[in-house]
Design an enzyme around this catalytic site. Sequence first.
Site, PDB file in Angstrom:
ATOM      1  CD  GLN A   9      -4.593   1.581   3.781  1.00 62.41           C
ATOM      2  OE1 GLN A   9      -3.343   1.668   3.523  1.00 62.41           O
ATOM      3  NE2 GLN A   9      -5.481   1.350   4.683  1.00 62.41           N
ATOM      4  CB  SER A  94      -0.978   3.533  -2.997  1.00 63.00           C
ATOM      5  OG  SER A  94      -0.932   4.352  -1.816  1.00 63.00           O
ATOM      6  CG  LEU A  95       0.627  -1.022  -0.166  1.00 69.93           C
ATOM      7  CD1 LEU A  95       0.859  -1.843   0.022  1.00 69.93           C
ATOM      8  CD2 LEU A  95      -1.346  -0.694   0.832  1.00 69.93           C
ATOM      9  NE  ARG A 119       3.736   4.630   2.028  1.00 65.11           N
ATOM     10  CZ  ARG A 119       2.686   4.163   1.551  1.00 65.11           C
ATOM     11  NH1 ARG A 119       1.626   3.218   1.913  1.00 65.11           N
ATOM     12  NH2 ARG A 119       1.925   4.399   0.137  1.00 65.11           N
ATOM     13  CG  HIS A 203      -1.085   9.304  -1.550  1.00 63.77           C
ATOM     14  ND1 HIS A 203       0.181   9.318  -2.056  1.00 63.77           N
ATOM     15  CD2 HIS A 203      -1.777   8.003  -1.491  1.00 63.77           C
ATOM     16  CE1 HIS A 203       0.061   7.320  -1.651  1.00 63.77           C
ATOM     17  NE2 HIS A 203      -0.907   7.163  -1.607  1.00 63.77           N
ATOM     18  CD  GLN A 252       3.992   5.670  -2.727  1.00 62.81           C
ATOM     19  OE1 GLN A 252       4.128   5.841  -1.675  1.00 62.81           O
ATOM     20  NE2 GLN A 252       4.392   4.571  -3.653  1.00 62.81           N
TER      21      GLN A 252
END
Length: 312
Positions: A9, A94-95, A119, A203, A252
């Site tokens: 992101q 991440s994503l 998500r 996170h 995660q």
Amino acid sequence: MRAFIFPGQGSQAVGMGKTLAEASAHAREVFQEVDEALGQHLFKLMSEGPDDQLTLTENAQPAIMANAIATLRVFERDGGVTLSGKAAYVAGHSLGEYSALCAAGAFDLATTARLLKTRGQAMQAAVPVGVGAMAALLGADIDTAQKLADAAAEGEVCTVANDNDPSQVVISGHKGAVERAVAMVKDYGIKRGVLLPVSAPFHCPLMQPAADAMAEALGANPPTAPLVPVIANVTASPVSDADTISNLLVEQVTGRVRWRESVGAMEEIGVTQFVEFGGKVLGPMVKRSASGDVETVSVISMDDIEALLKTL
């Protein structure tokens, strides 16, 4: 040895994927499939904006994935190549880990899009707007950043969210604690602290409701074993077992993105070329994290794809 890597992101921008879609039917197919899976005109939003709607977490996450996978699919179809034939590992920030898993066949495209929509919505809903914050610490290593976060917490949540490279760490938590940390950076010899324009504190433990939502979503849509191992964000090590991948994706959401260590792990395994699909974000982090001489390649346009194919 080569790894294909996928951005996270913040790499979204209005106009993303538009030129590629104009040039390739394979890209258009990806964007259409994602639109149908989500029941929304996501590609129109990617192409035309507005920026504030594209930046929303629930839109940005599937959009970044769709752009990366479209780029990869054009590379594969136009070049007559396969990921497993050209890459030994995949990884994503991440994503981007979902993009990596989709690229490696652990999830199909429609499932990946729906998981990222879920998500994004769950991460946004986990913490009311204004309660959490994130900040980038520039010129900070992981140990110094954690000491600063611990000092600033004062009973609230403040922790390292992203260990991006040796000179950039992102912290996340309650807004007051993160703001205190930014105000204290000079005391810890950190060059600068910058609050990030994000809508939720990703996170960190405040994301537990989103982790619970993803456990349910992944339980209903489990991955299969990927064609090549993925370097998991939370362990910075290769994984191929489907059940383990599912569990790590849940972890995660609240866990640290160990990107610097992931680069080190790939380098230690023997990766010397890192090819980033759909962005120019991870390449510089890889260069700063690698201990030796590695090559980074960014693939966004048709020209980039053609140039890469000529080198393989």
